[in-house]
Design a protein around this motif. Structure first.
Motif, PDB file in Angstrom:
ATOM      1  N   THR A 214       0.755  -1.207  -0.088  1.00  0.00           N
ATOM      2  CA  THR A 214      -0.284  -0.138   0.155  1.00  0.00           C
ATOM      3  C   THR A 214       0.981   1.241  -0.019  1.00  0.00           C
ATOM      4  O   THR A 214       1.777   1.360   0.806  1.00  0.00           O
ATOM      5  N   PHE A 215       0.658   1.933  -1.072  1.00  0.00           N
ATOM      6  CA  PHE A 215       1.284   3.580  -0.996  1.00  0.00           C
ATOM      7  C   PHE A 215       0.154   4.354  -0.311  1.00  0.00           C
ATOM      8  O   PHE A 215      -0.881   4.435  -0.532  1.00  0.00           O
ATOM      9  N   HIS A 216       0.699   5.134   0.597  1.00  0.00           N
ATOM     10  CA  HIS A 216       0.099   6.120   1.389  1.00  0.00           C
ATOM     11  C   HIS A 216       0.625   7.420   1.194  1.00  0.00           C
ATOM     12  O   HIS A 216       1.863   7.682   1.007  1.00  0.00           O
ATOM     13  N   ARG A 217      -0.280   8.643   1.461  1.00  0.00           N
ATOM     14  CA  ARG A 217       0.316   9.933   1.367  1.00  0.00           C
ATOM     15  C   ARG A 217      -0.404  10.692   2.853  1.00  0.00           C
ATOM     16  O   ARG A 217      -1.703  10.360   2.935  1.00  0.00           O
ATOM     17  N   VAL A 218       0.454  11.640   3.260  1.00  0.00           N
ATOM     18  CA  VAL A 218      -0.169  12.079   4.671  1.00  0.00           C
ATOM     19  C   VAL A 218       0.249  13.560   4.559  1.00  0.00           C
ATOM     20  O   VAL A 218       1.672  14.033   4.371  1.00  0.00           O
ATOM     21  N   LYS A 219      -0.871  14.639   5.007  1.00  0.00           N
ATOM     22  CA  LYS A 219      -0.425  15.885   5.177  1.00  0.00           C
ATOM     23  C   LYS A 219       0.215  16.124   6.422  1.00  0.00           C
ATOM     24  O   LYS A 219      -0.044  15.547   7.363  1.00  0.00           O
ATOM     25  N   TYR A 220       1.361  17.012   6.473  1.00  0.00           N
ATOM     26  CA  TYR A 220       1.816  17.310   7.720  1.00  0.00           C
ATOM     27  C   TYR A 220       2.119  18.665   7.560  1.00  0.00           C
ATOM     28  O   TYR A 220       1.674  19.596   6.644  1.00  0.00           O
ATOM     29  N   PRO A 221       2.391  19.351   8.748  1.00  0.00           N
ATOM     30  CA  PRO A 221       2.608  20.686   8.861  1.00  0.00           C
ATOM     31  C   PRO A 221       3.672  21.496   8.253  1.00  0.00           C
ATOM     32  O   PRO A 221       4.964  21.925   8.863  1.00  0.00           O
ATOM     33  N   ILE A 222       3.558  21.611   7.015  1.00  0.00           N
ATOM     34  CA  ILE A 222       4.717  22.001   6.278  1.00  0.00           C
ATOM     35  C   ILE A 222       5.253  23.614   6.760  1.00  0.00           C
ATOM     36  O   ILE A 222       6.582  23.630   6.872  1.00  0.00           O
ATOM     37  N   GLU A 223       4.542  24.262   7.167  1.00  0.00           N
ATOM     38  CA  GLU A 223       4.929  25.570   7.537  1.00  0.00           C
ATOM     39  C   GLU A 223       5.719  25.610   8.947  1.00  0.00           C
ATOM     40  O   GLU A 223       6.606  26.599   8.793  1.00  0.00           O
ATOM     41  N   ILE A 224       5.494  24.681   9.526  1.00  0.00           N
ATOM     42  CA  ILE A 224       6.636  24.574  10.807  1.00  0.00           C
ATOM     43  C   ILE A 224       7.963  24.178  10.253  1.00  0.00           C
ATOM     44  O   ILE A 224       8.950  24.963  10.549  1.00  0.00           O
ATOM     45  N   THR A 225       7.968  23.178   9.315  1.00  0.00           N
ATOM     46  CA  THR A 225       9.415  22.957   8.831  1.00  0.00           C
ATOM     47  C   THR A 225      10.097  24.032   8.102  1.00  0.00           C
ATOM     48  O   THR A 225      11.252  24.508   8.237  1.00  0.00           O
ATOM     49  N   GLN A 226       9.183  24.961   7.298  1.00  0.00           N
ATOM     50  CA  GLN A 226       9.630  25.899   6.434  1.00  0.00           C
ATOM     51  C   GLN A 226      10.012  27.127   7.461  1.00  0.00           C
ATOM     52  O   GLN A 226      11.054  27.779   7.418  1.00  0.00           O
ATOM     53  N   ARG A 227       9.564  27.338   8.620  1.00  0.00           N
ATOM     54  CA  ARG A 227       9.923  28.302   9.413  1.00  0.00           C
ATOM     55  C   ARG A 227      11.141  27.986  10.301  1.00  0.00           C
ATOM     56  O   ARG A 227      12.078  28.949  10.133  1.00  0.00           O
ATOM     57  N   LYS A 228      11.333  26.652  10.592  1.00  0.00           N
ATOM     58  CA  LYS A 228      12.487  26.225  11.031  1.00  0.00           C
ATOM     59  C   LYS A 228      13.703  26.364   9.952  1.00  0.00           C
ATOM     60  O   LYS A 228      14.931  26.757  10.317  1.00  0.00           O
ATOM     61  N   MET A 229      13.258  26.174   8.864  1.00  0.00           N
ATOM     62  CA  MET A 229      14.516  26.254   7.765  1.00  0.00           C
ATOM     63  C   MET A 229      14.948  27.796   7.447  1.00  0.00           C
ATOM     64  O   MET A 229      16.135  28.088   7.443  1.00  0.00           O
ATOM     65  N   ARG A 230      14.071  28.651   7.539  1.00  0.00           N
ATOM     66  CA  ARG A 230      14.350  30.074   7.430  1.00  0.00           C
ATOM     67  C   ARG A 230      14.991  30.549   8.741  1.00  0.00           C
ATOM     68  O   ARG A 230      16.272  31.160   8.553  1.00  0.00           O
ATOM     69  N   GLN A 231      14.604  30.059  10.037  1.00  0.00           N
ATOM     70  CA  GLN A 231      15.498  30.369  11.094  1.00  0.00           C
ATOM     71  C   GLN A 231      16.719  29.993  11.058  1.00  0.00           C
ATOM     72  O   GLN A 231      17.689  30.681  11.562  1.00  0.00           O
ATOM     73  N   ALA A 232      17.164  28.871  10.358  1.00  0.00           N
ATOM     74  CA  ALA A 232      18.501  28.318  10.534  1.00  0.00           C
ATOM     75  C   ALA A 232      19.255  28.825   9.082  1.00  0.00           C
ATOM     76  O   ALA A 232      20.473  28.647   9.116  1.00  0.00           O
ATOM     77  N   GLY A 233      18.349  29.575   8.477  1.00  0.00           N
ATOM     78  CA  GLY A 233      19.274  30.073   7.414  1.00  0.00           C
ATOM     79  C   GLY A 233      19.378  29.452   6.006  1.00  0.00           C
ATOM     80  O   GLY A 233      20.571  29.378   5.411  1.00  0.00           O
ATOM     81  N   LEU A 234      18.782  28.257   6.072  1.00  0.00           N
ATOM     82  CA  LEU A 234      18.762  27.415   4.791  1.00  0.00           C
ATOM     83  C   LEU A 234      18.253  28.118   3.532  1.00  0.00           C
ATOM     84  O   LEU A 234      17.229  28.908   3.753  1.00  0.00           O
ATOM     85  N   PRO A 235      18.599  27.544   2.534  1.00  0.00           N
ATOM     86  CA  PRO A 235      18.210  28.397   1.213  1.00  0.00           C
ATOM     87  C   PRO A 235      16.817  28.385   1.036  1.00  0.00           C
ATOM     88  O   PRO A 235      16.101  27.193   1.354  1.00  0.00           O
ATOM     89  N   ILE A 236      16.159  29.491   0.820  1.00  0.00           N
ATOM     90  CA  ILE A 236      14.846  29.866   0.860  1.00  0.00           C
ATOM     91  C   ILE A 236      14.066  28.935  -0.479  1.00  0.00           C
ATOM     92  O   ILE A 236      12.968  28.326   0.013  1.00  0.00           O
ATOM     93  N   ARG A 237      14.882  28.665  -1.432  1.00  0.00           N
ATOM     94  CA  ARG A 237      14.106  27.828  -2.362  1.00  0.00           C
ATOM     95  C   ARG A 237      13.759  26.345  -1.896  1.00  0.00           C
ATOM     96  O   ARG A 237      12.933  25.672  -2.273  1.00  0.00           O
ATOM     97  N   LEU A 238      14.446  25.880  -0.914  1.00  0.00           N
ATOM     98  CA  LEU A 238      14.563  24.706  -0.563  1.00  0.00           C
ATOM     99  C   LEU A 238      13.375  24.616   0.419  1.00  0.00           C
ATOM    100  O   LEU A 238      12.509  23.642   0.752  1.00  0.00           O
ATOM    101  N   ALA A 239      13.093  25.749   1.078  1.00  0.00           N
ATOM    102  CA  ALA A 239      11.801  25.601   2.110  1.00  0.00           C
ATOM    103  C   ALA A 239      10.565  25.668   0.987  1.00  0.00           C
ATOM    104  O   ALA A 239       9.683  25.212   1.545  1.00  0.00           O
ATOM    105  N   LEU A 240      10.471  26.680   0.048  1.00  0.00           N
ATOM    106  CA  LEU A 240       9.348  26.830  -0.745  1.00  0.00           C
ATOM    107  C   LEU A 240       8.921  25.644  -1.509  1.00  0.00           C
ATOM    108  O   LEU A 240       7.732  25.565  -1.688  1.00  0.00           O
TER     109      LEU A 240
END
Ligand code: ZN
Length: 246
Positions: A214-240
């Motif tokens: 069985t292949f599964h897909r599940v929604k997760y809170p992407i915006e939390i990961t993106q916020r952490k990436m911005r705070q860490a200074g990781l490239p913005i394209r990787l968050a977007l």
């Protein structure tokens, strides 16, 4: 026994935790991980530690190796390279030693596990049937589980066909289906950075008693990961890109 199969987590803890919770709701007995636990995302140590704790078998990916210094980072694009260097600075020594101890290929029952392809475990991308067709002689089990492309896929070998013996197989989401009785290459998709235009985290469950996958897909809170990436200074394209699944 039910096996949870995960791949390409890429330091995305929210995606990993959501997948584990979703899979627990469906029930599984053991976990296999097909590599790229780190690189790109903001929580490399937490993701390595979670995989270390839960997974029975783990193979390394190209990003894991790049962070360890086992691959030349000049082969990566600028954003990936920046994330690899950032991850290098974060990774705890114990997690580094554990990642470095992983074998590039594991064989268990009728499955071979690796990150890229049977021909080149770390680097080659199985992007289509023409690349898949070249892999059958490079593993001995009936099935091979791989990751690396971040795109869920299933290729099958139909013996005896003279022209083009490798086919891609379409599959339903979230519904167990019997695997064809032929040799197979299967990609569960990416937990932490899907690239099939669907931003939801991807994983798979194999039920060996029922013989179903069985292949599964599940929604997760992407915006939390993106916020952490911005705070860490990781490239913005990787968050977007997480918002779009590319
Ligand atoms: Zn990857």
């Amino acid at each position: 026994m039910k096996t949870l199969i995960i791949s390409d987590i890429h330091g995305n803890l929210e995606a990993l935790q959501t997948v584990m919770k979703s899979a627990q709701g469906k029930g599984f007995d053991r976990t296999w991980c097909l590599g790229d636990i780190i690189g790109y995302g903001p929580n490399p140590n937490e993701c390595v530690e979670a995989v270390r704790e839960v997974a029975e078998l783990v193979v390394p990916g190209n990003h894991d190796w790049a962070v360890l210094g086992k691959l030349d980072i000049n082969n990566f694009n600028a954003d990936a390279k920046t994330a690899i260097l950032w991850t290098r600075g974060q990774l705890a020594p114990g997690n580094r030693v554990w990642l470095a101890s992983l074998n590039v290929r594991e064989v268990v029952g009728q499955f071979t596990l690796l990150h890229g392809s049977p021909r080149h475990e770390i680097w080659e991308y199985i992007t289509d049937t023409s690349v898949a067709a070249k892999q059958w002689d490079y593993f001995e089990t009936a099935m091979c589980l791989y990751g690396h492309t971040h795109v869920p896929a299933l290729f099958t070998l139909r013996e005896g066909k003279k022209h083009g013996n490798t086919f891609s197989f379409s599959f339903p989401w979230g519904k167990p289906f019997p695997l064809p009785k032929s040799r197979l290459l299967i990609n569960p998709g990416s937990v932490g950075q899907p690239r099939d235009s669907d931003p939801r985290a991807s994983y798979a469950i194999w039920d060996d008693e029922a013989g179903t996958w069985t292949f599964h897909r599940v929604k997760y809170p992407i915006e939390i990961t993106q916020r952490k990436m911005r705070q860490a200074g990781l490239p913005i394209r990787l968050a977007l890109r997480l918002s779009y699944g590319w």
